[in-house]
Design an enzyme around this catalytic site. Structure first.
Site, PDB file in Angstrom:
ATOM      1  N   CYS A  18       0.833  -1.288   0.077  1.00 39.21           N
ATOM      2  CA  CYS A  18      -0.205   0.021  -0.079  1.00 39.21           C
ATOM      3  C   CYS A  18       1.156   1.063   0.263  1.00 39.21           C
ATOM      4  O   CYS A  18       2.258   1.325   0.383  1.00 39.21           O
ATOM      5  CB  CYS A  18      -0.909  -0.064   0.972  1.00 39.21           C
ATOM      6  SG  CYS A  18      -2.181  -1.237   1.140  1.00 39.21           S
ATOM      7  N   ASP A  19       0.416   2.273  -0.321  1.00 41.12           N
ATOM      8  CA  ASP A  19       1.014   3.592  -0.440  1.00 41.12           C
ATOM      9  C   ASP A  19       0.515   4.411   0.812  1.00 41.12           C
ATOM     10  O   ASP A  19      -0.394   3.893   1.777  1.00 41.12           O
ATOM     11  CB  ASP A  19       0.367   4.680  -1.729  1.00 41.12           C
ATOM     12  CG  ASP A  19      -1.135   4.711  -1.704  1.00 41.12           C
ATOM     13  OD1 ASP A  19      -1.773   4.428  -0.884  1.00 41.12           O
ATOM     14  OD2 ASP A  19      -1.399   4.910  -3.004  1.00 41.12           O
ATOM     15  N   SER A  20       0.844   5.772   1.025  1.00 42.77           N
ATOM     16  CA  SER A  20       0.528   6.486   2.166  1.00 42.77           C
ATOM     17  C   SER A  20      -0.604   6.641   2.552  1.00 42.77           C
ATOM     18  O   SER A  20      -1.391   7.245   3.495  1.00 42.77           O
ATOM     19  CB  SER A  20       1.373   7.790   2.209  1.00 42.77           C
ATOM     20  OG  SER A  20       0.995   8.322   0.919  1.00 42.77           O
ATOM     21  N   VAL A  23      -4.137   2.505   0.407  1.00 41.01           N
ATOM     22  CA  VAL A  23      -4.690   1.879  -0.605  1.00 41.01           C
ATOM     23  C   VAL A  23      -3.538   1.085  -1.204  1.00 41.01           C
ATOM     24  O   VAL A  23      -2.452   1.638  -1.482  1.00 41.01           O
ATOM     25  CB  VAL A  23      -5.680   2.472  -1.531  1.00 41.01           C
ATOM     26  CG1 VAL A  23      -6.722   2.875  -0.665  1.00 41.01           C
ATOM     27  CG2 VAL A  23      -4.907   3.654  -2.057  1.00 41.01           C
TER      28      VAL A  23
END
EC number: 3.1.2.28
Length: 150
Positions: A18-20, A23
């Site tokens: 996931c990203d920041s 998601v």
């Protein structure tokens, strides 16, 4: 073995996927799509070294570069989500095949990936026919494209 055994797989979304924003990072969908068809052929009974080149032993003389890929996100995919991954491969012509991947969460399609591969000779880079094993996997998979398990 039933087609669902090699066409419907599971993927758990991990923190590192996931990203920041929490998601999945966009590139992971295509990575998972490719990993899913690799896993699918192994479950079907085709050893990966028969399909993918291992330059230390050179068992396979064929490479499958990606010539087109797409990813569509239909709903957020977050840390901890358990996804079903439905694989739908089909032959385009003698040297091209496509693998569609449908990512399903709680019965709803949340994403889809499409990868098109070209079959090439590893040395000359000339287009060559798909190997028989891969054709059999595609044919066996297409017998049951209406899988209701998802």
């Amino acid at each position: 073995m039933k087609p669902a055994d090699w066409l419907i797989l599971q993927k758990k979304v991990r923190f590192g996927d996931c990203d920041s924003a929490g998601v999945i990072h966009f590139h992971n969908l295509l990575k998972w799509s490719h990993e899913a068809w690799e896993e699918s052929i192994e479950i079907y009974g085709i050893p990966s070294q028969d399909i993918f080149p291992d330059f230390s032993i050179r068992k396979s003389q064929i490479i499958f570069p990606i010539v087109n890929c797409e990813a569509n996100f239909l709903a957020p995919i977050k840390i901890g989500d358990l996804l079903k991954v439905k694989i739908v491969p089909h032959k385009i012509n003698t040297h091209l095949f496509q693998v569609n991947s449908f990512f399903i969460k709680n019965g709803n399609k949340v994403a889809e990936g499409k990868i098109i591969h070209c079959s090439l000779d590893i040395d000359s880079r000339d287009k060559i026919e798909l190997p028989d094993q891969l054709e059999r996997w595609i044919e066996a998979s297409n017998v049951s494209t209406n899988l209701k398990e998802c």
